[in-house]
Write an enzyme that holds these catalytic residues in place. Structure first.
Site, mmCIF file in Angstrom:
data_model
loop_
_atom_site.group_PDB
_atom_site.id
_atom_site.type_symbol
_atom_site.label_atom_id
_atom_site.label_comp_id
_atom_site.label_asym_id
_atom_site.label_seq_id
_atom_site.Cartn_x
_atom_site.Cartn_y
_atom_site.Cartn_z
ATOM 1 C CD GLU A 180 -11.861 1.256 2.846
ATOM 2 O OE1 GLU A 180 -11.919 1.393 4.086
ATOM 3 O OE2 GLU A 180 -10.808 1.413 2.195
ATOM 4 C CD GLU A 198 -6.383 5.470 0.254
ATOM 5 O OE1 GLU A 198 -6.847 6.640 0.240
ATOM 6 O OE2 GLU A 198 -6.241 4.807 1.294
ATOM 7 C CE LYS A 238 -4.694 0.097 -0.675
ATOM 8 N NZ LYS A 238 -5.108 1.536 -0.738
ATOM 9 C CG ASP A 262 -1.944 1.054 1.237
ATOM 10 O OD1 ASP A 262 -2.660 1.168 2.248
ATOM 11 O OD2 ASP A 262 -2.051 1.800 0.251
#
Length: 298
Positions: free
Chosen positions: A195, A130, A128, A99
């Site tokens: 999410e 965001e 990952k 992440d």
């Protein structure tokens, strides 16, 4: 890198020579829309017994918000890379995703690629990112690194969203997220994480994409589920999100075990006879003969 650029849709199946038993990305892509969803676990280190030997499609995600730091946007690359190396050492089969923390990719394409590369060198298979960071995702993918994009409730920018609020609750919101997802897919991302969304909105987005879509609190109509290890086994008890199911209360078990240990040490119950190492009687006699200043009680 063990997996070539933009493996989406490819029939190539390349295994990482460092982890020959690790499931390749093609195994995950092949189950797009399948009946057996992928199980993803968020963890900072894979040291628990059995985690690294779980069979089936397992995706290990390095979770920035379980490092005992109050806010996920306070985590820095050094924190994450330590966790990434720990997970890489303990994971023999899982496909691993690191992440990228807050401000490790927003500044520039060059910074994003450099930090993503550090994750790969730490043993991760992908990173990952965001938000709808199309330019950054494209730059990382063009560098030969697989990306999992993350939309919906994005913790790094939760203040902009009004806090930890469910996203995609209206048709207009869901369409915006779908448009973002399509742009990220076109930029080259290999996976998408949704999410905090209603299952119907998540299903609509997943249906319109060609890449695997995983959910963390996004219902059961996606290609896989992600839950943080601490939440799964009860190691985080400050609160429990609605989408979490606890499979055991490991935190309570550990706390009880530690309390029992301390009490037994204080009460001279531990260590006991079964915990002692033995010495032969003849060696004990020699030892007693040499130690004139002390006595031994059998």
């Amino acid at each position: 890198y063990p997996i070539p650029l933009r493996l989406v849709g490819s029939e190539m199946c390349i295994r990482d020579s460092r982890h020959p038993d690790r499931l390749p990305v093609a195994d995950h892509l092949a189950y797009r829309g399948g009946r057996a969803p992928t199980a993803a676990i968020g963890q900072r280190q894979l040291t628990l017994p059995g985690v690294s030997s779980v069979h089936g499609r397992l995706l290990a995600y390095i979770a920035s918000h379980k490092l005992r730091i109050p806010r996920s946007d306070s985590v820095v690359m050094d924190d994450m890379l330590r966790s990434a190396r720990a997970v890489a050492r303990g994971s023999s089969r899982a496909f691993t995703v690191g992440d990228l923390p807050y401000m490790s990719y927003q500044i520039s394409n060059e910074e994003a690629v450099r930090n993503a590369g550090d994750f790969i060198q730490a043993g991760m298979d992908a990173v990952k990112v965001e938000g709808c960071m199309v330019e950054r995702v494209k730059a990382i993918c063009d560098a030969g690194i697989m990306v999992m994009s993350h939309l919906g409730l994005t913790p790094h920018t939760r203040a902009k969203l009004g806090g930890y609020r469910v996203q995609g609750k209206t048709a207009d919101q869901a369409k915006v997220i779908l448009d973002q997802a399509l742009r990220l897919q076109d930029a080259g991302c290999t996976f998408l994480l949704l999410e905090g969304m209603p299952r119907e909105s998540a299903e609509m987005i997943a249906t319109n994409l060609d890449i695997p879509v995983y959910g963390i609190g996004a219902g059961d109509r996606v290609d896989g589920q992600l839950v943080i290890m601490h939440d799964l086994v009860g190691l985080f008890w400050e609160f429990k999100s609605k989408f979490v199911k606890r499979y055991c209360e490991a935190g309570q078990m550990i706390q009880s075990a530690l309390t029992d240990y301390v009490n037994e040490v204080r009460d001279l119950q531990f260590p006991a006879q079964e915990n002692f190492y033995e010495i032969k009687d003849e060696e004990l006699e020699k030892l007693l003969g040499q130690g004139a200043g002390w006595k031994h009680d059998k």
